[in-house]
Design an enzyme around this catalytic site. Sequence first.
Site, short mmCIF file in Angstrom:
data_model
loop_
_atom_site.label_atom_id
_atom_site.label_comp_id
_atom_site.label_asym_id
_atom_site.label_seq_id
_atom_site.Cartn_x
_atom_site.Cartn_y
_atom_site.Cartn_z
N THR A 197 1.59 -4.45 4.20
CA THR A 197 1.45 -4.75 5.63
C THR A 197 0.89 -6.15 5.90
O THR A 197 1.08 -6.68 6.99
CB THR A 197 0.54 -3.71 6.31
OG1 THR A 197 -0.72 -3.72 5.64
CG2 THR A 197 1.14 -2.32 6.28
N ASP A 198 0.23 -6.74 4.90
CA ASP A 198 -0.46 -8.02 5.15
C ASP A 198 0.48 -9.11 5.63
O ASP A 198 0.15 -9.86 6.56
CB ASP A 198 -1.17 -8.50 3.87
CG ASP A 198 -2.42 -7.69 3.55
OD1 ASP A 198 -2.73 -6.76 4.31
OD2 ASP A 198 -3.07 -8.00 2.55
N THR A 244 0.83 -1.22 0.00
CA THR A 244 0.00 0.00 0.00
C THR A 244 0.85 1.26 0.00
O THR A 244 0.44 2.29 -0.53
CB THR A 244 -0.91 0.00 1.25
OG1 THR A 244 -1.74 -1.14 1.17
CG2 THR A 244 -1.76 1.23 1.35
N SER A 300 1.55 -7.70 -0.91
CA SER A 300 2.31 -8.66 -0.09
C SER A 300 1.50 -9.91 0.26
O SER A 300 2.06 -10.88 0.77
CB SER A 300 2.87 -8.00 1.16
OG SER A 300 1.88 -7.88 2.15
N1 GLU Z 1 -2.71 -6.25 0.64
C1 GLU Z 1 -1.75 -5.25 0.35
C2 GLU Z 1 -0.35 -5.70 0.73
O1 GLU Z 1 -0.15 -6.33 1.73
C3 GLU Z 1 -2.07 -3.98 0.93
C4 GLU Z 1 -1.94 -3.97 2.41
C5 GLU Z 1 -0.91 -2.96 2.83
O2 GLU Z 1 0.15 -2.83 2.26
O3 GLU Z 1 -1.25 -2.27 3.79
O4 GLU Z 1 0.57 -5.41 -0.01
#
Ligand code: GLU
Length: 347
Positions: free
Chosen positions: A114-115, A35, A83
């Site tokens: 963050t995932d 993100t 991710s």
């Molecule tokens: N699902 C995405 C990832 O993990 C977006 C979540 C994020 O980065 O906050 O890349």
Amino acid sequence: MKKISLLVLAMLFCFSAAVYAQQLPKVAILATGGTIAGSTDAGGTVTTGYKAGALTVDTLINAVPELTKIAQITGEQICNIDSSNMTDEVWLKLANRINTLLQTVDGIVITHGTDTMEETAFFLNLVVKSNKPVVLVGAMRPATAISADGPKNLYNAVALAGSPLAKGKGVMVAMDDTIYGARDVTKTNTMLTSTFKAPNSGAIGTIIDGTPHFYAAQSRPHTTRSEFNVAGLKSLPKVDILYTYSNDGSKVAAEAFIKAGAKGLVVAGSGAGSIHENQLGYLRELAKNKQAIVVRSSRTGSGYVPNANDGTLNADNLNPQKARVLLMLALTKTNDPKVIQSIFDKY
Ligand code: GLU
């Protein structure tokens, strides 16, 4: 005469600026997507439905001009993915690149979704061979959002990676002005910028105006004190995660994982690692026949899981996704359940 002294003054200024810049720590930013590199055309108020991993590392760096005041920055694009699609291949690539880069830079920042950030962080915590700071960072709001959290998080991460105070602390996650150790940090909320927590041991510090303040340390061995080495590895042993729940059907999922080549299974058990009897028998057989290593963890989100003394192993207080990382690395060294249990007790 006046012209000459102006020229000398200008040269002196350029020279001292260059000397000043050279004194700044060298920090390499390795971008993997997420993100923090997310973008949407839907407007600044939109924080869902965006494309993660849309912006390049140069765009991320250029969005925070203040970075050049605290570090000599270089950027590399390792991949540009959401991710939730992280792979062993990217982990191995990251680990090798980090171990090479740390011979010449002072610290490393990895931008990441963050995932699965907690899994990558724990993996690197166990395979990076340096005491120099390695920091993972991301964002909960895309770069196009009002009050996007990415730029400040990135500034903090670079400040942390360039700080001598951060040496020897292992791999860290820097999010929302807070520093977490890789072993315990976990994502606890789907949307909030305060999503990261360390439920078992707490955060290890904070970052205020670009200065890290540490209040705790990771107690388990990491980086230079870890026995795991992935240099030269082309793949990692296959380990899958099973869930247990009320009316848990049968051994269907476990059997399918084993058929597909799993060498280890981590169970997200209920409470302190309990497993429904409908699949427990099969798992005990697997362990007894040395067909796979079975590790009990907990789906509760925190707390110690004791050993059941039935041939299955216990994950200490690692959550299922972290237990999977450790089991994969343990299986690169041994298939002996006793030795693997001692690895879980140690790390
Ligand atoms: N699902 C995405 C990832 O993990 C977006 C979540 C994020 O980065 O906050 O890349």
